[in-house]
Motif scaffolding. Structure first.
Motif, short mmCIF file in Angstrom:
data_model
loop_
_atom_site.label_atom_id
_atom_site.label_comp_id
_atom_site.label_asym_id
_atom_site.label_seq_id
_atom_site.Cartn_x
_atom_site.Cartn_y
_atom_site.Cartn_z
N LYS A 181 -5.42 4.54 15.40
CA LYS A 181 -4.31 5.19 16.10
C LYS A 181 -3.02 4.38 15.94
CE LYS A 181 -7.45 7.02 19.62
NZ LYS A 181 -7.87 6.89 21.04
N GLN A 182 -3.17 3.07 16.04
CA GLN A 182 -2.00 2.20 15.90
C GLN A 182 -1.40 2.31 14.50
OE1 GLN A 182 -2.74 -1.86 17.07
NE2 GLN A 182 -0.81 -2.61 16.21
N TYR A 227 -6.82 0.34 7.63
CA TYR A 227 -6.41 -0.52 8.76
C TYR A 227 -7.49 -0.55 9.84
CZ TYR A 227 -1.84 -1.21 6.73
OH TYR A 227 -0.81 -1.60 5.89
N ILE A 231 -1.40 4.89 12.59
CA ILE A 231 -0.63 6.13 12.54
C ILE A 231 0.71 5.97 13.25
CG2 ILE A 231 -0.56 8.54 13.30
CD1 ILE A 231 -3.63 8.59 13.00
N ASP A 232 0.67 5.37 14.45
CA ASP A 232 1.91 5.19 15.23
C ASP A 232 2.91 4.30 14.50
OD1 ASP A 232 0.90 6.77 17.23
OD2 ASP A 232 0.17 5.10 18.44
N GLU A 233 2.41 3.37 13.69
CA GLU A 233 3.29 2.46 12.95
C GLU A 233 3.62 2.99 11.55
OE1 GLU A 233 1.25 -1.28 12.98
OE2 GLU A 233 1.61 -1.63 15.12
N ASN A 234 3.28 4.26 11.34
CA ASN A 234 3.61 4.94 10.08
C ASN A 234 3.02 4.26 8.85
OD1 ASN A 234 5.24 7.05 11.24
ND2 ASN A 234 6.81 5.50 11.61
N ARG A 235 1.82 3.73 8.99
CA ARG A 235 1.12 3.15 7.84
C ARG A 235 0.36 4.26 7.12
NH1 ARG A 235 1.27 -2.47 8.35
NH2 ARG A 235 1.77 -3.23 10.44
N THR A 236 1.13 5.20 6.63
CA THR A 236 0.55 6.44 6.10
C THR A 236 0.93 6.69 4.65
OG1 THR A 236 2.46 7.64 6.99
CG2 THR A 236 0.51 7.53 8.38
N THR A 237 1.22 5.63 3.94
CA THR A 237 1.63 5.76 2.54
C THR A 237 0.49 5.38 1.61
OG1 THR A 237 2.45 3.49 2.47
CG2 THR A 237 4.01 5.20 3.16
N SER A 261 -5.13 5.16 3.90
CA SER A 261 -4.46 3.99 4.49
C SER A 261 -4.87 3.80 5.95
CB SER A 261 -2.94 4.14 4.38
OG SER A 261 -2.50 5.30 5.06
N ILE A 262 -4.98 4.89 6.70
CA ILE A 262 -5.36 4.81 8.11
C ILE A 262 -6.74 4.18 8.24
CG2 ILE A 262 -5.73 6.11 10.23
CD1 ILE A 262 -2.82 6.08 9.10
#
Length: 382
Positions: free
Chosen positions: A51-52, A272, A54-60, A268-269
């Motif tokens: 969840k973190q 992490y 996603i919230d930190e936009n680690r979506t590349t 990526s999610i």
């Protein structure tokens, strides 16, 4: 236009496990002990890390081999747990589950006309990948050898076409694993042969009375050995789809090319989340393993009390046994469903050497196992 489809694809079939699961899924009052999926929820701290991310936009996109912190976490984890030494920069590849890891490895090392040795019975996911690569699976009958593919059996089946030996231990479907001595014998036997060793160790964290020993620790053959593992079974993260390949640099760089053009990178999610699982949650499997042991012992006692001869699993979460070897596995499995409402996987899903057997998964609650075994006992008694 179906005639235009790749012949290798047309000649493979959907896994017998899934085929039977789908067949009985719509039936009422059927208790299924078929699927090898942990029944524990993914640890809370791992879900929080996802969840973190996603919230930190680690979506590349990430590095094709996976983010370096995860590769470092994998290298540290396998060193701490199994004394394996792999460089995170160039000997670790993060994959979309162990299945994709097996696929890209086989496509890298196998050429048309090669032969691949593997034990029978065995998980059905290897044969289609071998055939899609244009090679021939060579099954070794392990039924009279404690379901173990040992050095003597390997040597008997090797030819000039042998390119790879698959060692899937702890085993699905039998639950057996190889001892350090047995692995040492394989290492000694193969050290001078130009063959690859693919060790699928996805159940390495679910080994019970003994510690898991990886064939990757034997220096004589490390340069020809590929280790496959992942987080699906150890951390109950099947849906996160995180696996990994461990291989020497000279080989990993070629596997990475296939991986790159296959999927680019793992989610990526999920990557992490996997860092959290392998660091803070490095020992998450211990509590799960304790529950699995209790279930294993319970199932073993119940089956033994029914007069069923069964090998007690050393790892994973399966029993593989015969109820009536005179009947085809599929017919017997259907009879169990129709007469007492319990579903087990037909043994011939695991190659023709599984004919006459059934596989029971104990990755279910004790209440479910108790009910299922009561039904099996009713079938046996009648």
């Amino acid at each position: 236009m179906e005639y235009l489809i790749n012949t290798n694809v047309k000649n493979i079939e959907i896994s017998g496990i899934r085929k039977f699961f789908n067949l009985v899924a719509g039936k009422e009052n059927v208790l299924s002990l078929t699927i090898g999926q942990p029944d524990f929820p993914t640890p809370t701290h791992v879900k929080t890390a996802a969840k973190q991310a996603i919230d930190e936009n680690r979506t590349t996109y990430t590095h094709n081999a996976g983010i370096l912190p995860l590769r470092q976490a994998i290298a540290n984890f396998v060193h701490s747990k199994y004394k394996l030494n792999y460089e995170p920069e160039n000997e670790v590849i993060v994959t979309i589950g162990a299945s994709q890891a097996i696929d890209i490895t086989l496509r890298t090392i196998i050429s048309p006309g090669d032969e691949v040795i593997l034990p029978g019975p065995v998980y059905p996911g290897y044969e289609p990948l071998i055939k899609l690569a244009g090679a021939t699976p060579v099954y070794v009958d392990t039924r009279d050898n404690g379901f173990k593919l040992t050095s003597d059996l390997i040597r008997k089946h090797m030819t000039s076409k042998t390119k790879c030996i698959i060692l899937p231990y702890p085993s699905n479907p039998t639950g057996v694993t190889l001892t350090e001595k047995e692995l040492q014998n394989i290492s000694t036997e193969l050290k001078d042969d130009d063959v690859f060793i693919l060790a699928d160790e996805i159940y390495s964290e679910l080994v019970y009375e003994q510690n898991h020993v990886s064939i990757g620790t034997f220096t004589d053959i490390k340069d020809k050995t590929i280790i496959i593992n992942g987080l699906s079974k150890s951390h109950s993260m099947t849906g996160f789809r995180i696996g990994y390949v461990l291989a020497p640099n000279w080989l990993a760089k070629h596997i990475l090319k296939v991986h790159q053009y296959n999927v680019s990178c793992a989610s990526s999610i999920s990557q992490y989340a996997a860092i959290e699982a392998l660091t803070t949650g490095a020992n998450d499997a211990i509590e799960m393993k304790q529950d699995y042991m209790e279930r294993r012992d319970y199932v073993h006692q119940r089956l033994t009390d029914m007069g069923i001869e069964v090998t007690k699993p050393a790892g994973a979460f399966y029993f593989f046994f015969q109820l009536d070897p005179t009947k085809p596995s599929f017919d017997l499995a259907i009879e169990l469903v129709n007469r007492v409402g319990v579903a087990l996987v037909p043994g011939d899903s695991f190659s023709h050497y599984g004919q006459g057997y059934l596989r029971l998964s104990y990755a279910y609650s004790m209440d479910t196992l108790r009910d299922g075994l009561d039904r099996i006992q009713q079938f046996v008694s009648s």
